[in-house]
Design an enzyme around this catalytic site. Structure first.
Site, PDB file in Angstrom:
ATOM      1  CG  ASN A  26      -1.891   0.972   1.511  1.00 55.87           C
ATOM      2  OD1 ASN A  26      -1.413   2.412   0.800  1.00 55.87           O
ATOM      3  ND2 ASN A  26      -2.729   0.695   2.004  1.00 55.87           N
ATOM      4  CG  HIS A  64       0.627   6.236   4.859  1.00 56.10           C
ATOM      5  ND1 HIS A  64      -0.100   7.584   5.377  1.00 56.10           N
ATOM      6  CD2 HIS A  64       0.511   4.874   5.415  1.00 56.10           C
ATOM      7  CE1 HIS A  64      -1.192   6.704   5.939  1.00 56.10           C
ATOM      8  NE2 HIS A  64      -0.784   5.936   6.167  1.00 56.10           N
ATOM      9  CG  HIS A  71      -8.115   4.387   1.025  1.00 62.49           C
ATOM     10  ND1 HIS A  71      -8.263   3.951   2.396  1.00 62.49           N
ATOM     11  CD2 HIS A  71      -9.196   4.667   0.931  1.00 62.49           C
ATOM     12  CE1 HIS A  71      -9.261   4.180   2.898  1.00 62.49           C
ATOM     13  NE2 HIS A  71     -10.202   4.812   1.906  1.00 62.49           N
ATOM     14  NE  ARG A 117      -8.001   7.151   4.492  1.00 67.61           N
ATOM     15  CZ  ARG A 117      -9.310   6.755   5.555  1.00 67.61           C
ATOM     16  NH1 ARG A 117     -10.561   7.672   5.649  1.00 67.61           N
ATOM     17  NH2 ARG A 117      -9.423   5.979   6.343  1.00 67.61           N
ATOM     18  NE  ARG A 137      -7.576  11.370   5.725  1.00 71.62           N
ATOM     19  CZ  ARG A 137      -8.657  10.793   7.260  1.00 71.62           C
ATOM     20  NH1 ARG A 137      -7.449  10.194   7.398  1.00 71.62           N
ATOM     21  NH2 ARG A 137      -9.789  10.784   7.512  1.00 71.62           N
ATOM     22  CD  GLU A 194      -8.033  -0.011   1.524  1.00 73.22           C
ATOM     23  OE1 GLU A 194      -6.835  -0.053   1.452  1.00 73.22           O
ATOM     24  OE2 GLU A 194      -7.870   1.185   2.923  1.00 73.22           O
ATOM     25  CB  THR A 254      -9.001   2.079   7.428  1.00 80.82           C
ATOM     26  OG1 THR A 254      -9.149   2.765   5.836  1.00 80.82           O
ATOM     27  CG2 THR A 254     -10.451   1.067   6.976  1.00 80.82           C
ATOM     28  CD  GLU A 281      -6.943  -5.977   2.888  1.00 79.78           C
ATOM     29  OE1 GLU A 281      -6.678  -6.332   1.253  1.00 79.78           O
ATOM     30  OE2 GLU A 281      -6.308  -5.445   3.617  1.00 79.78           O
ATOM     31  CG  HIS A 324      -5.301  -1.715   9.778  1.00 82.02           C
ATOM     32  ND1 HIS A 324      -4.534  -1.386  10.906  1.00 82.02           N
ATOM     33  CD2 HIS A 324      -6.009  -1.188   8.848  1.00 82.02           C
ATOM     34  CE1 HIS A 324      -5.275   0.911  10.752  1.00 82.02           C
ATOM     35  NE2 HIS A 324      -5.914   0.757   8.985  1.00 82.02           N
TER      36      HIS A 324
HETATM   37  N1  PXP Z   1      -5.724  -3.008   4.008  1.00 81.19           N
HETATM   38  C1  PXP Z   1      -6.355  -1.836   3.712  1.00 81.19           C
HETATM   39  C2  PXP Z   1      -8.137  -2.556   4.243  1.00 81.19           C
HETATM   40  C3  PXP Z   1      -6.750  -0.728   4.836  1.00 81.19           C
HETATM   41  O1  PXP Z   1      -7.538   0.096   4.885  1.00 81.19           O
HETATM   42  C4  PXP Z   1      -5.094  -0.205   4.735  1.00 81.19           C
HETATM   43  C5  PXP Z   1      -4.711   0.947   6.117  1.00 81.19           C
HETATM   44  O2  PXP Z   1      -4.984   1.789   4.585  1.00 81.19           O
HETATM   45  C6  PXP Z   1      -3.701  -1.749   5.142  1.00 81.19           C
HETATM   46  C7  PXP Z   1      -4.853  -2.993   4.409  1.00 81.19           C
HETATM   47  C8  PXP Z   1      -2.651  -1.183   5.370  1.00 81.19           C
HETATM   48  O3  PXP Z   1      -2.361  -1.493   6.251  1.00 81.19           O
HETATM   49  P1  PXP Z   1      -1.306  -0.889   7.621  1.00 81.19           P
HETATM   50  O4  PXP Z   1      -0.781   0.855   6.280  1.00 81.19           O
HETATM   51  O5  PXP Z   1      -1.846  -0.733   9.046  1.00 81.19           O
HETATM   52  O6  PXP Z   1      -0.137  -1.669   6.492  1.00 81.19           O
END
Ligand code: PXP
Length: 265
Positions: free
Chosen positions: A24, A27, A60, A62, A66, A87, A118, A168, A211
């Site tokens: 992901n 960030h 993601h 949003r 953001r 996402e 999330t 998931e 997550h």
């Molecule tokens: N899966 C989903 C559905 C999420 O919402 C997130 C966070 O955006 C992640 C995975 C990844 O989580 P993390 O950034 O804590 O590794």
């Protein structure tokens, strides 16, 4: 906390298919947006993560934009060589955008504007009739739908009723349990994820999780035989500051592979 403080998966997954790593890159966009402009570029991070062993990229979009923006999603779809997991919240706007972009998959998540990330899974049981049309629209356009759910048997059952090919499982509670210091809480959080994975698999649903996964907690989750994909972002981007994204992804990949073959740290 050491990896050995987590309950050890005693079920080597060698006879099951490998577990994919989805990176992901949200960030990277968070950092870019802190200053405006174009650096650092999340698409460049996606290319680098793929070169380091990621099987796919998650982003993601949003509602408040953001971090990831519409243009990032379009560029990711056009430019990366591995599947894009888009996402998003289950809203008409996001579903329309998703249909336009045509990613490999869409992961539906709950979204609240004031949350930092999330904070839990979808309430499929309470909101089935609200979410069903969104799932149907995506599925009928040939987009694989993944539903982000807590490890709760009722939610998994409802994912099946709604026709989702993938769930998931939210691993945030498991990660947070590490700070609670009681081994019972960690064990209970892990057991719930394992049971949810087994239940979903029995129902014919592909099992993903994500997550809060990091180098210390990933192996027990990856060792759950039914696990087919882990989506990991925040920790990897943090580690990238210290060791580089390439090394962070490679190390995560190695830990997942080792867990699948029973080599737990
Ligand atoms: N899966 C989903 C559905 C999420 O919402 C997130 C966070 O955006 C992640 C995975 C990844 O989580 P993390 O950034 O804590 O590794």
């Amino acid at each position: 906390m050491q990896a050995t403080d987590y309950p050890q998966g005693n079920n080597p997954a060698a006879e099951f298919p490998p577990c994919r790593l989805g990176v992901n890159i949200d960030h990277v966009a968070t950092l870019r947006n802190a200053r405006g402009g174009v650096d650092p570029d999340p698409v460049r991070a996606a290319h680098l993560a793929i070169a380091a062993g990621a099987d796919g990229i998650t982003a993601h979009l949003r509602e408040d934009r953001r971090h990831i923006r519409d243009d990032d999603i379009r560029r990711l779809k056009d430019e990366i060589s591995k599947p894009l997991n888009f996402e998003m919240a289950a809203t008409p706007e996001m579903v329309s955008l998703c249909l336009e972009v045509q990613p490999h998959a869409s992961c539906l998540v709950p979204e609240r504007r004031m949350e930092r990330t999330t904070e839990g899974g979808l309430d499929l049981v309470g909101q089935a009739e609200f979410i069903r049309p969104h799932i149907d629209r995506l599925l009928s356009a040939g987009i694989r739908v993944s539903l982000f759910v807590d490890p709760d048997p009722n939610q998994i059952e409802m994912a099946k009723t709604l026709g989702a090919p993938v769930v998931e499982i939210h691993t945030g509670d498991y990660q947070q349990a590490a700070f609670s210091t009681t081994p019972e809480r960690i064990q209970a959080a892990f057991d719930a994820i394992k049971a949810a994975a087994e239940q979903a698999y029995e129902l014919g649903i592909e099992v993903h999780a994500g997550h809060g996964l990091n180098f210390q907690n990933v192996q027990n989750i990856a060792a759950i035989p039914q696990m087919r994909e882990l989506n990991i972002g925040h920790f990897l981007m943090g580690e990238a500051v210290f060791m580089g994204l390439d090394q962070a992804v490679k190390e995560m990949r190695r830990l997942i592979n080792d867990a699948r073959t029973g080599r737990l740290v």
